[in-house]
Enzyme design. Structure first.
Site, PDB file in Angstrom:
ATOM      1  CE  LYS A  11      16.593  52.384  64.452  1.00 62.64           C
ATOM      2  NZ  LYS A  11      16.458  51.645  65.699  1.00 62.64           N
ATOM      3  CG  HIS A  18      13.774  49.913  60.422  1.00 62.05           C
ATOM      4  ND1 HIS A  18      14.951  50.640  60.459  1.00 62.05           N
ATOM      5  CD2 HIS A  18      13.836  49.077  61.480  1.00 62.05           C
ATOM      6  CE1 HIS A  18      15.675  50.252  61.504  1.00 62.05           C
ATOM      7  NE2 HIS A  18      15.023  49.296  62.132  1.00 62.05           N
ATOM      8  CB  SER A  51      13.825  50.380  69.059  1.00 70.68           C
ATOM      9  OG  SER A  51      14.933  50.292  68.216  1.00 70.68           O
ATOM     10  CG  ASP A  61      16.979  53.135  68.974  1.00 71.25           C
ATOM     11  OD1 ASP A  61      16.381  52.279  69.658  1.00 71.25           O
ATOM     12  OD2 ASP A  61      17.484  52.865  67.873  1.00 71.25           O
ATOM     13  NE  ARG A  80      15.157  46.481  73.003  1.00 70.92           N
ATOM     14  CZ  ARG A  80      14.858  46.630  71.696  1.00 70.92           C
ATOM     15  NH1 ARG A  80      15.203  47.707  71.030  1.00 70.92           N
ATOM     16  NH2 ARG A  80      14.206  45.679  71.059  1.00 70.92           N
TER      17      ARG A  80
END
Ligand code: URA
Length: 434
Positions: free
Chosen positions: A187, A82, A183, A161, A168
């Site tokens: 995930k 990620h 966040s 999220d 956000r």
């Protein structure tokens, strides 16, 4: 509990208990806290932060807002990657099939564009028909069948999220270490992984502008993983200039496909390989970085990685013909070229200005409800340190709305600075953390 009392407490630098955090996340996910109060609470968290216990509770509450997947029955190692968010950062799209073609199972849950940064889900959705909203049984079935799945948060997968991320994005509360780390890690921990590789971006186009802040973000996420038994490696990588040449959605799919044919710009290729090497090492496919790199390169040269991308696109109802012929991807009807006003050396190619310009063209969202134009974008064929000639293209803007072009143009013009002295390109990788 009173949400107003909790907002006021955080505003004044107070601390939440784990029960209060569970309540906030649960109530907001159930629509029982309105967006205006949650925005205010997020701004208070943005300003005052969360301490270690609060961050731990916040991450766990987000993680358990939906199903936590279990792939212990899948024999292959489960490893994901990620990014903390970048400009032109399409790395996940070629990387996931390359790694899957090397025998690692990749259950990838990505996000949409956030702030000025692009999102893997938005890019993937420029493939006609491609579905990123999968429920857990479908997510599991596709992973078992293809060794790869590319999806997003949904009503059943980390729903907190999905909602907080969108809020956000529209309330100026993105660049916060606790909010980014919870966040991302909620995930990733919901994916039932054996290991995780993070690409923590640093520089003008990143949420963390300094190496010091990026290092703190990386340490925070490595710590969250370690406390929950998931090994995490983080690479700190440059985001002062765009990665690769394309900024957009469909255009980044085209550049990802080019990467899978071995035809990508050197920076994109190098970052993708560096992250892929970490994923193969963490997945136990090999213990030798040179061997890992050779396997990834082979996945490209044999076409196995491209075939894997086609396989997953078909599994998620996308039209594979646009991968075979990327000129069939959406493309806006007009283009405008910005050229170098003089000869010299490119001293600045500002990722933030270029990203904001792409957003104004319609490649990203300014409000939660905005839709994206998949066919607009900016091609940037130059990089810091390049010698440019008078009249040489610095950027090609692909657009569909003249008013939006007018908004974007000043940003593109100020993104470039041409000097007379030699300039060294920033390093691609600043360091790594485990
Ligand atoms: N990526 C995420 O998933 N969340 C963030 O907050 C930033 C980048």
């Amino acid at each position: 509990m009173s949400i107003v009392e909790l907002i006021e407490r955080k505003r004044d630098g107070g601390v939440f208990t784990a029960d209060e955090i569970d309540w906030i996340i649960d109530r907001y996910s159930a629509d029982a806290i309105p967006d205006y109060q949650m925005s205010s609470l997020l701004m208070a968290v943005f300003k005052e932060g969360l301490d270690y216990e609060e961050l731990s509770a916040w991450t766990d509450a987000m993680l358990h807002s939906g199903d936590v997947l279990d792939f212990s029955h899948v024999a292959a190692p489960k490893v994901d990657k990620h990014s903390t968010g970048g400009v032109g950062d399409k790395v996940s799209i070629p990387l996931a099939p390359m790694v899957a073609a090397c025998g690692v199972a990749v259950p990838m849950m990505s996000g949409r564009g956030l702030g000025h940064t692009g999102g893997t889900l938005d890019k993937l959705e420029s493939i006609p028909g491609f579905r990123t909203a999968l429920d857990p049984p479908e997510f599991r079935a596709i992973l078992e069948r293809t060794g790869l799945v590319l999806a997003g948060q949904s009503e059943t997968l980390v729903p907190a999220d999905r909602r907080i991320y969108a809020l956000r994005d529209a309330t100026g509360t993105v660049p916060s270490i606790p909010l980014i780390s919870s966040s991302i890690m909620s995930k990733k921990l919901a994916e039932g992984l054996d290991a995780l590789v993070l690409d923590v971006k640093v520089g003008r186009g990143a949420f963390m502008k300094s190496l010091e802040d990026a290092t703190r973000l990386a340490e925070t996420m490595v710590g969250i993983g370690a406390a929950r038994g998931t090994p995490v490696t983080a690479l700190l990588t440059d985001m002062n200039q765009p990665l690769g040449h394309e900024i957009g959605n469909a255009s980044e799919i085209a550049e990802s496909v080019a990467m899978l044919h071995g035809e990508a710009p050197a920076d994109l290729t190098e970052i993708t390989l560096r992250l892929g090497v970490e994923m193969l090492l963490m997945g136990g496919i090999t213990t030798d970085p040179a061997d890992a790199r050779a396997r990834l390169e082979k996945s490209v040269s044999t076409g196995a990685a491209f075939d894997k991308l086609v396989e997953v696109v078909v599994a998620q109802d996308g039209d594979p013909s646009v991968l075979e012929d990327t000129t069939r991807l959406p493309r806006a009807p007009h283009q405008t070229v910005v050229t170098a006003p003089r000869r010299g050396v490119l001293a600045r190619c500002d990722a933030l200005d270029l990203a904001m310009a792409a957003l104004r063209l319609g490649a990203g969202r300014e409000k939660k409800e905005d839709s994206i134009d998949p066919g607009v974008g900016i091609t940037v064929p130059v990089g810091i340190g390049d010698t440019v000639e008078t009249g040489q293209p610095l950027a090609v803007l692909v657009w569909s709305d003249e008013a939006r072009l007018g908004d974007a143009m000043p940003l593109v013009e100020r993104a470039f600075e041409i000097g007379d002295q030699p300039v060294e390109a920033p390093p691609l990788v600043y360091g790594e953390l485990r």
